[in-house]
Structures are given as C-alpha cells and as structure tokens.
Design a protein around this motif. Structure first.
Motif, PDB file in Angstrom:
ATOM      1  N   LYS A  12       3.648  27.931 -34.218  1.00  0.00           N
ATOM      2  CA  LYS A  12       4.907  28.619 -33.932  1.00  0.00           C
ATOM      3  C   LYS A  12       5.264  29.576 -35.062  1.00  0.00           C
ATOM      4  O   LYS A  12       5.686  30.711 -34.829  1.00  0.00           O
ATOM      5  CB  LYS A  12       6.021  27.589 -33.715  1.00  0.00           C
ATOM      6  CG  LYS A  12       7.336  28.186 -33.321  1.00  0.00           C
ATOM      7  CD  LYS A  12       7.268  28.820 -31.959  1.00  0.00           C
ATOM      8  CE  LYS A  12       8.633  29.279 -31.511  1.00  0.00           C
ATOM      9  NZ  LYS A  12       8.584  30.023 -30.271  1.00  0.00           N
ATOM     10  N   VAL A  13       5.101  29.127 -36.307  1.00  0.00           N
ATOM     11  CA  VAL A  13       5.393  29.973 -37.461  1.00  0.00           C
ATOM     12  C   VAL A  13       4.468  31.182 -37.463  1.00  0.00           C
ATOM     13  O   VAL A  13       4.919  32.317 -37.680  1.00  0.00           O
ATOM     14  CB  VAL A  13       5.255  29.171 -38.776  1.00  0.00           C
ATOM     15  CG1 VAL A  13       5.337  30.089 -39.994  1.00  0.00           C
ATOM     16  CG2 VAL A  13       6.319  28.090 -38.841  1.00  0.00           C
ATOM     17  N   SER A  61       3.052  32.614 -34.916  1.00  0.00           N
ATOM     18  CA  SER A  61       3.411  33.549 -33.849  1.00  0.00           C
ATOM     19  C   SER A  61       4.703  34.302 -34.170  1.00  0.00           C
ATOM     20  O   SER A  61       4.846  35.460 -33.825  1.00  0.00           O
ATOM     21  CB  SER A  61       3.524  32.819 -32.518  1.00  0.00           C
ATOM     22  OG  SER A  61       4.636  31.953 -32.492  1.00  0.00           O
ATOM     23  N   LEU A  62       5.645  33.640 -34.846  1.00  0.00           N
ATOM     24  CA  LEU A  62       6.908  34.306 -35.187  1.00  0.00           C
ATOM     25  C   LEU A  62       6.732  35.382 -36.243  1.00  0.00           C
ATOM     26  O   LEU A  62       7.376  36.412 -36.201  1.00  0.00           O
ATOM     27  CB  LEU A  62       7.927  33.278 -35.678  1.00  0.00           C
ATOM     28  CG  LEU A  62       8.539  32.369 -34.622  1.00  0.00           C
ATOM     29  CD1 LEU A  62       9.412  31.303 -35.283  1.00  0.00           C
ATOM     30  CD2 LEU A  62       9.353  33.162 -33.630  1.00  0.00           C
ATOM     31  N   TYR A  63       5.872  35.112 -37.205  1.00  0.00           N
ATOM     32  CA  TYR A  63       5.708  36.036 -38.329  1.00  0.00           C
ATOM     33  C   TYR A  63       4.405  36.827 -38.279  1.00  0.00           C
ATOM     34  O   TYR A  63       4.062  37.514 -39.225  1.00  0.00           O
ATOM     35  CB  TYR A  63       5.809  35.268 -39.655  1.00  0.00           C
ATOM     36  CG  TYR A  63       7.196  34.677 -39.834  1.00  0.00           C
ATOM     37  CD1 TYR A  63       8.259  35.487 -40.204  1.00  0.00           C
ATOM     38  CD2 TYR A  63       7.435  33.318 -39.610  1.00  0.00           C
ATOM     39  CE1 TYR A  63       9.526  34.970 -40.364  1.00  0.00           C
ATOM     40  CE2 TYR A  63       8.696  32.788 -39.767  1.00  0.00           C
ATOM     41  CZ  TYR A  63       9.739  33.609 -40.135  1.00  0.00           C
ATOM     42  OH  TYR A  63      10.999  33.089 -40.278  1.00  0.00           O
ATOM     43  N   ASN A  64       3.685  36.745 -37.159  1.00  0.00           N
ATOM     44  CA  ASN A  64       2.452  37.512 -36.954  1.00  0.00           C
ATOM     45  C   ASN A  64       1.445  37.330 -38.084  1.00  0.00           C
ATOM     46  O   ASN A  64       0.853  38.286 -38.573  1.00  0.00           O
ATOM     47  CB  ASN A  64       2.764  38.992 -36.757  1.00  0.00           C
ATOM     48  CG  ASN A  64       3.594  39.224 -35.525  1.00  0.00           C
ATOM     49  OD1 ASN A  64       3.343  38.644 -34.475  1.00  0.00           O
ATOM     50  ND2 ASN A  64       4.605  40.062 -35.657  1.00  0.00           N
ATOM     51  N   TRP A  65       1.269  36.100 -38.563  1.00  0.00           N
ATOM     52  CA  TRP A  65       0.303  35.809 -39.625  1.00  0.00           C
ATOM     53  C   TRP A  65      -1.053  35.646 -39.038  1.00  0.00           C
ATOM     54  O   TRP A  65      -1.400  35.069 -38.173  1.00  0.00           O
ATOM     55  CB  TRP A  65       0.696  34.581 -40.416  1.00  0.00           C
ATOM     56  CG  TRP A  65       1.880  34.814 -41.306  1.00  0.00           C
ATOM     57  CD1 TRP A  65       2.452  35.998 -41.642  1.00  0.00           C
ATOM     58  CD2 TRP A  65       2.658  33.796 -41.952  1.00  0.00           C
ATOM     59  NE1 TRP A  65       3.512  35.791 -42.468  1.00  0.00           N
ATOM     60  CE2 TRP A  65       3.676  34.454 -42.671  1.00  0.00           C
ATOM     61  CE3 TRP A  65       2.598  32.436 -42.001  1.00  0.00           C
ATOM     62  CZ2 TRP A  65       4.612  33.773 -43.431  1.00  0.00           C
ATOM     63  CZ3 TRP A  65       3.520  31.772 -42.748  1.00  0.00           C
ATOM     64  CH2 TRP A  65       4.524  32.443 -43.462  1.00  0.00           C
TER      65      TRP A  65
END
Length: 59
Positions: free
Chosen positions: A52-53, A55-59
């Motif tokens: 989820k992290v 996908s949220l921050y496009n890492w």
C-alpha cells in the motif's frame, strides 16, 4: 488465474473482517489486553502495509 485467486483471498479476508466487526458491535466478542512483543509483530505489519505504501508513494 493468479489474479482470480488473489481477488478471492482478498474478498474472503474482507468478509471475515466484516463478520468480526459485526460480532464486536453486538458484543459477542470480548477483547482481552495482553502483552505484545513488538519485535515479532512488526515484520508482519510491514509486509502487510508495504504494498500500500509503495502504491501511494510510487516507490
């Protein structure tokens, strides 16, 4: 096929969470406080929230 299995598992987990919430609201489940070793719980939380992290921050 892999996508169908993944979606099916997610739906099953969501349904179980909804059932648990329903039972909590009806006071059919009582929670008990107990100690927790954060070192053993943290890796599971990171594994669960990591995608989820990302996908949220496009890492």
């Amino acid at each position: 096929m892999k996508l169908l299995i993944t979606v099916g598992r997610r739906m099953s987990l969501l349904l179980n969470d909804l059932l648990d919430l329903s039972q909590l609201r009806e006071s059919n489940i009582q929670l008990k406080l107990q100690s927790l070793h954060i070192q053993s719980a943290a890796p599971g939380v990171v594994d669960m929230l990591g995608p989820k992290v990302h996908s949220l921050y496009n890492w």
